[in-house]
Design an enzyme around this catalytic site. Structure first.
Site, PDB file in Angstrom:
ATOM      1  N   PRO A 244       0.828  -1.206   0.000  1.00 16.88           N
ATOM      2  CA  PRO A 244       0.000   0.000   0.000  1.00 16.88           C
ATOM      3  C   PRO A 244       0.864   1.258   0.000  1.00 16.88           C
ATOM      4  O   PRO A 244       1.899   1.309   0.667  1.00 16.88           O
ATOM      5  CB  PRO A 244      -0.801  -0.105   1.303  1.00 16.88           C
ATOM      6  CG  PRO A 244      -0.636  -1.499   1.786  1.00 16.88           C
ATOM      7  CD  PRO A 244       0.610  -2.065   1.177  1.00 16.88           C
ATOM      8  N   VAL A 245       0.437   2.243  -0.797  1.00 15.63           N
ATOM      9  CA  VAL A 245       1.203   3.491  -0.928  1.00 15.63           C
ATOM     10  C   VAL A 245       0.930   4.386   0.293  1.00 15.63           C
ATOM     11  O   VAL A 245      -0.175   4.375   0.839  1.00 15.63           O
ATOM     12  CB  VAL A 245       0.785   4.218  -2.234  1.00 15.63           C
ATOM     13  CG1 VAL A 245       1.482   5.562  -2.372  1.00 15.63           C
ATOM     14  CG2 VAL A 245       1.100   3.330  -3.435  1.00 15.63           C
TER      15      VAL A 245
ATOM     16  N   GLY B 217       3.549   3.617   5.304  1.00 18.77           N
ATOM     17  CA  GLY B 217       4.646   3.279   6.218  1.00 18.77           C
ATOM     18  C   GLY B 217       5.276   1.929   5.933  1.00 18.77           C
ATOM     19  O   GLY B 217       6.116   1.452   6.694  1.00 18.77           O
ATOM     20  N   LEU B 218       4.882   1.293   4.810  1.00 19.33           N
ATOM     21  CA  LEU B 218       5.450  -0.024   4.497  1.00 19.33           C
ATOM     22  C   LEU B 218       6.574   0.045   3.456  1.00 19.33           C
ATOM     23  O   LEU B 218       7.019  -0.990   2.963  1.00 19.33           O
ATOM     24  CB  LEU B 218       4.349  -0.987   4.012  1.00 19.33           C
ATOM     25  CG  LEU B 218       3.342  -1.451   5.080  1.00 19.33           C
ATOM     26  CD1 LEU B 218       2.333  -2.411   4.477  1.00 19.33           C
ATOM     27  CD2 LEU B 218       4.054  -2.136   6.239  1.00 19.33           C
ATOM     28  N   GLY B 219       7.008   1.234   3.125  1.00 19.47           N
ATOM     29  CA  GLY B 219       8.188   1.369   2.254  1.00 19.47           C
ATOM     30  C   GLY B 219       7.905   1.133   0.783  1.00 19.47           C
ATOM     31  O   GLY B 219       8.797   0.689   0.051  1.00 19.47           O
ATOM     32  N   SER B 220       6.689   1.458   0.320  1.00 20.13           N
ATOM     33  CA  SER B 220       6.350   1.170  -1.081  1.00 20.13           C
ATOM     34  C   SER B 220       7.300   1.884  -2.053  1.00 20.13           C
ATOM     35  O   SER B 220       7.772   1.276  -3.021  1.00 20.13           O
ATOM     36  CB  SER B 220       4.897   1.533  -1.387  1.00 20.13           C
ATOM     37  OG  SER B 220       4.721   2.915  -1.239  1.00 20.13           O
TER      38      SER B 220
ATOM     39  N   ALA C 135      10.430   2.994  -1.630  1.00 25.34           N
ATOM     40  CA  ALA C 135      11.796   2.443  -1.628  1.00 25.34           C
ATOM     41  C   ALA C 135      11.819   1.063  -2.290  1.00 25.34           C
ATOM     42  O   ALA C 135      12.778   0.719  -2.992  1.00 25.34           O
ATOM     43  CB  ALA C 135      12.329   2.356  -0.208  1.00 25.34           C
ATOM     44  N   ALA C 136      10.768   0.272  -2.097  1.00 26.18           N
ATOM     45  CA  ALA C 136      10.746  -1.069  -2.687  1.00 26.18           C
ATOM     46  C   ALA C 136      10.696  -0.990  -4.215  1.00 26.18           C
ATOM     47  O   ALA C 136      11.412  -1.723  -4.913  1.00 26.18           O
ATOM     48  CB  ALA C 136       9.550  -1.860  -2.154  1.00 26.18           C
TER      49      ALA C 136
ATOM     50  N   ASP D 232      14.707   3.246   5.247  1.00 28.20           N
ATOM     51  CA  ASP D 232      13.824   2.478   4.366  1.00 28.20           C
ATOM     52  C   ASP D 232      14.622   1.827   3.228  1.00 28.20           C
ATOM     53  O   ASP D 232      14.501   0.620   2.986  1.00 28.20           O
ATOM     54  CB  ASP D 232      12.726   3.375   3.771  1.00 28.20           C
ATOM     55  CG  ASP D 232      11.658   3.728   4.786  1.00 28.20           C
ATOM     56  OD1 ASP D 232      11.895   3.532   5.992  1.00 28.20           O
ATOM     57  OD2 ASP D 232      10.580   4.217   4.381  1.00 28.20           O
TER      58      ASP D 232
HETATM   59  C1  MEV Z   1       9.771   6.186   7.636  1.00 28.95           C
HETATM   60  O1  MEV Z   1       9.672   4.812   7.366  1.00 28.95           O
HETATM   61  C2  MEV Z   1      10.518   6.415   8.900  1.00 28.95           C
HETATM   62  C3  MEV Z   1      10.715   7.869   9.282  1.00 28.95           C
HETATM   63  O2  MEV Z   1      11.579   7.867  10.428  1.00 28.95           O
HETATM   64  C4  MEV Z   1      11.337   8.682   8.180  1.00 28.95           C
HETATM   65  C5  MEV Z   1      12.777   8.297   7.900  1.00 28.95           C
HETATM   66  O3  MEV Z   1      13.437   7.681   8.697  1.00 28.95           O
HETATM   67  O4  MEV Z   1      13.233   8.665   6.802  1.00 28.95           O
HETATM   68  C6  MEV Z   1       9.412   8.538   9.703  1.00 28.95           C
END
Ligand code: MEV
Length: 313
Positions: free
Chosen positions: A101-102, A105-108, A110-111, A152
């Protein structure tokens, strides 16, 4: 010429999000239940440099030449080509498929970047070492996140649990015992760049207060690292609860995240917290494997849009 594919996993931050942007340690693990896959298929009839990009999940269908330079995909392609000293990429179709999911917080982002860089280098007959992939992906992360820490791109490139401090060598973590994490999605899209930007403003306005919060988060990440390495899983839950309390003070939780965190604890999780940028996106809970289904059900009943159960080993 055959097609070239590469996949990269999602990720969750176990400890230290936001504080990690300010030089404190953090712990993150890959989530292999979701992934991004990038496939390059040569187009023998096209002209060199003609790259047709399609990403059906985000409704993107475009030629590379038509994308703005600051588009993350365009940037990832150009950074890879220049790192490999290739001036003309042979004509190809580039297809992106992702079930991460975009803005959750799951790193879409970067993946997709990591999978793209690896498949493009293979397509060009070369290999980029992990260190290089992560460093180049960090440059693309700046478009996604503004002032990212780099955690990430690191955890997704190396696809193993990591202990991370900005600008320091990455430490790969070996858990002394496997453990189970239940991930609950609020269903609220929350771009990390916005949360990171707001925390920066708050830090500028109340520097000492935020520095103290970041110090506490860093100390928790250090304790969690020891607990993970020593297999003292029972120590991790209370640290997660405490880290969630700090993230609330940092100002990145929201009522939906708090509700899911509470639901997980009431269903018997050893600890729970938001994960990633916050203000929406995902929360995580730690539990014994035989409790995972019960907690997953409770999260769905409490309003989670979806739940993923992952084992860290
Ligand atoms: C994002 O996955 C984590 C944060 O700490 C941002 C970062 O580290 O770049 C919110």
């Amino acid at each position: 010429m055959p097609a070239f594919s590469s996949s990269a996993p999602g990720k969750i931050i176990l400890f230290g999000e936001h504080a990690v942007v300010y030089g404190r340690p953090a712990v993150a693990v890959p989530v292999t239940e979701v992934s991004a896959k990038v496939t390059l298929t040569p187009n023998p009839r096209g002209q060199p440099g003609e790259l047709k990009i399609s990403a059906p999940e985000i409704g993107l269908e475009a030629m590379l030449a038509d994308l703005p330079a600051e588009n993350p995909l365009a940037r990832a392609i150009r950074l890879t080509a220049s790192a490999l000293k290739v001036s003309h990429i042979p004509a190809a179709g580039l297809r992106i498929k992702s079930n991460i999911p975009v803005a959750s917080g799951l790193g879409s982002g970067a993946a997709v970047t990591v999978a793209l860089m690896r498949s493009l280098s293979a397509f060009l007959g070369q290999t980029l070492p992990d260190e290089r992939v992560s460093a180049l992906a960090y440059e693309v992360e700046k478009i996604h996140h503004g002032t990212p820490s780099g955690i990430d791109n690191a955890v997704i490139t190396y696809a193993c649990p990591v202990y991370f401090i900005k600008n320091k060598p990455l430490v790969r973590l070996k858990p002394g015992r496997p453990f189970t994490i239940i991930i609950g999605d609020t269903g609220i899209a929350s771009p990390t760049a916005v949360a990171v930007g707001d925390v920066r403003k708050a830090w500028q306005a109340a520097h000492d207060h935020y520095e103290a919060l970041f110090d506490s988060a860093g100390a928790m990440a250090d304790s969690a690292r020891k607990a993970i390495e020593n297999g003292n899983i029972e120590l991790i839950g209370p640290l997660m609860d405490a880290n969630h309390g700090l993230l609330r003070k940092i100002g990145v939780s929201c009522s939906e995240l708090d509700r899911l965190v509470l639901a997980a604890r009431e269903a018997g999780a050893w600890g729970a917290k938001l994960s990633g940028g916050g203000r929406g996106g995902n929360m995580i809970a730690l539990a014994s494997p035989d409790r995972a289904d019960k907690i997953a059900r409770s999260l769905l009943e409490a309003g989670a849009a979806r739940v993923i159960v992952t084992d860290v080993s």
